[in-house]
Design an enzyme around this catalytic site. Structure first.
Site, mmCIF file in Angstrom:
data_model
loop_
_atom_site.group_PDB
_atom_site.id
_atom_site.type_symbol
_atom_site.label_atom_id
_atom_site.label_comp_id
_atom_site.label_asym_id
_atom_site.label_seq_id
_atom_site.Cartn_x
_atom_site.Cartn_y
_atom_site.Cartn_z
ATOM 1 N N GLY A 115 45.871 -48.914 72.910
ATOM 2 C CA GLY A 115 44.969 -49.791 72.172
ATOM 3 C C GLY A 115 45.049 -49.484 70.687
ATOM 4 N N GLU A 116 43.942 -49.637 69.990
ATOM 5 C CA GLU A 116 43.801 -49.389 68.551
ATOM 6 C C GLU A 116 44.499 -50.446 67.692
ATOM 7 O OE1 GLU A 116 45.126 -45.473 67.463
ATOM 8 O OE2 GLU A 116 43.789 -44.458 68.878
ATOM 9 N N GLY A 117 45.457 -51.195 68.272
ATOM 10 C CA GLY A 117 46.316 -52.094 67.516
ATOM 11 C C GLY A 117 47.740 -51.585 67.431
#
Length: 353
Positions: free
Chosen positions: A318-320
Site C-alpha cells: 500500500g502507501e502508494g
C-alpha cells in the site's frame, strides 16, 4: 449530495476517436506492429484520455490517504491502531517505502488525514481533511453515515482538482495508510461482487491463522449486520467502508471529471476505485491499476473493473508504492507515442508486419 451529483455529471467517456488515431500512429512507428505490447495499449488510452496525440504526463503526485477503523478493535490486524499515526509521521519525514519510490519516479507525495484516530502534530505537513477519529466498528453497525461517505468522496475529488488546476499536476497516483483497512476493503468487494468472504480474505499485515479466522468471521458479521445492497455503492461505502477509502474513490472521480489519468495502488486503493466506478462507470476510462496485489481478493476487484494491472511483483504494502512504480511506465508509454518516428518520417521501408 448535490455536489457529488454535479461531479458525477461532469464525467464523460474517454475519446474513442483519439484512441483510434493513436493506434494509427503506433502501428505506423518504426517497429513490428504491436511489438511493444501493453505499453502501446497504455499509450492509446492516454491519447483517448487527453484527446491528443501528444498526451503530456508532466508533474506527478501521489496522494496517500490515511484513516483509522473501528473494526481494528476486533483484532483483525497484526499491528495496533497507533501505528497509523506513526506511519504518517514516517511519510512526512521521508522515511517510508513510498517516499523512496516516489523520489525514484520523480513524484511528489502528499499525505491526507481523512480520519486518523489521534490528533496529528500541527507542524506535520499533511492535508487535514478529517472526517472523524476513525470509523465506527463495521462489525456492530455502519462505518459512517451516507452524508459522511459523500463528504469523503467529494474531499478526494477536490484534492485532485486543486492539485491539477492550481499546481499543474498531470498524473495522479493513490495510496493508503490505515491499520485494519484490508477488512473493510474485503467487505466492499464481498458486498459488490457477491463472492464468499473466505475466498476474498487475505493476511493483511501478516496475521496468523487464528487472527485470519477471526477476520473472516468479523467481515461476515459486518455484512450480516449492515446488509449492504450491491446496487447501492454509496450505501456499501457507508456501511462497510472507510474514510480513506471514500477519499480514494473520490480521487478517481475527480481525475475523471478533469480528464486526467490516475493510477490506483493495491488492495485498499482499488476498493475505493471500485466504488467510484460503480458510481460512475465512465470513470474507469481514466483509471490505471498499478499492480496486482498479493492480497487474495485483489484479483476479484481487478476483474470486476475489467482491467489488467500494469505490474505483478507480489507486493502488498500500500502507501502508494505500486502507483509510484507504475508512473514511470505510464510516462514511458506517452513518450513512445509522442517521440518515436513513423516509417514515413524516418525513411524506413515498411513491410506491413
Amino acid at each position: 449530495m448535490e455536489k457529488l451529483d454535479r461531479l458525477l455529471e461532469r464525467i464523460e467517456p474517454a475519446s474513442k476517436d483519439w484512441e483510434a488515431k493513436a493506434w494509427e500512429r503506433l502501428h505506423a512507428q518504426i517497429r513490428p506492429r504491436d511489438s511493444l505490447g501493453r505499453l502501446e495499449v497504455i499509450a492509446a488510452r492516454l491519447a483517448a484520455i487527453k484527446r491528443s496525440l501528444t498526451p503530456a504526463v508532466g508533474r506527478k503526485i501521489i496522494f496517500t490517504m490515511a484513516g483509522d477503523h473501528g473494526v481494528a478493535a476486533e483484532g483483525v490486524s497484526a499491528y495496533p491502531q497507533e501505528v497509523t499515526a506513526q506511519m504518517v509521521g514516517s511519510f512526512v519525514r521521508g522515511w517510508a517505502s513510498i517516499n523512496i519510490l516516489a523520489v525514484h519516479c520523480g513524484a511528489a507525495v502528499r499525505v491526507v488525514d481523512c480520519g486518523v484516530a489521534s490528533d496529528l502534530p500541527p507542524d506535520w505537513p499533511v492535508l487535514r481533511r478529517k472526517l472523524g477519529k476513525g470509523t465506527a466498528n463495521i462489525a456492530v453497525g455502519p462505518a459512517m453515515s451516507r452524508e459522511v461517505a459523500v463528504r469523503g468522496l467529494t474531499i478526494g475529488a477536490e484534492i485532485v482538482q486543486d492539485a491539477h488546476l492550481k499546481e499543474g499536476y498531470l498524473l495522479f497516483g493513490t495510496g493508503d495508510m490505515g491499520i485494519g483497512n484490508t477488512t473493510p476493503s474485503t467487505a466492499i468487494i464481498a458486498a459488490l461482487g457477491g463472492k464468499p468472504v473466505r475466498d476474498l480474505t487475505g493476511r493483511g499485515t501478516g496475521i496468523d491463522d487464528v487472527a485470519f479466522e477471526r477476520k473472516v468471521r468479523v467481515i461476515e458479521r459486518a455484512l450480516a449486520v449492515n446488509r449492504p445492497d450491491p446496487n447501492d455503492p454509496l450505501g456499501v461505502l457507508a456501511g462497510v467502508g472507510g474514510f480513506e477509502i471514500a477519499a480514494l474513490g473520490g480521487a478517481v472521480l475527480g481525475a475523471a471529471a478533469l480528464r486526467v489519468p490516475i493510477i490506483c495502488d493495491g488492495f485498499i486503493a482499488t476498493a475505493g476505485a471500485l466504488v467510484a466506478c460503480r458510481l460512475a462507470p465512465k470513470a474507469a476510462d481514466y483509471l490505471f491499476v498499478s499492480h496486482r496485489s498479493r492480497e487474495v481478493g485483489h484479483t476479484a476487484m481487478v476483474d470486476m473493473l475489467g482491467m489488467r494491472p500494469i505490474l505483478d511483483l507480489d507486493m502488498r504494502l500500500g502507501e502508494g508504492t505500486g502507483s509510484a512504480l507504475a508512473m514511470n511506465i505510464v510516462e514511458a508509454a506517452a513518450k513512445v507515442l509522442v517521440e518515436c518516428k513513423t516509417f514515413e518520417e524516418a525513411g524506413v521501408t515498411d513491410t506491413g508486419h
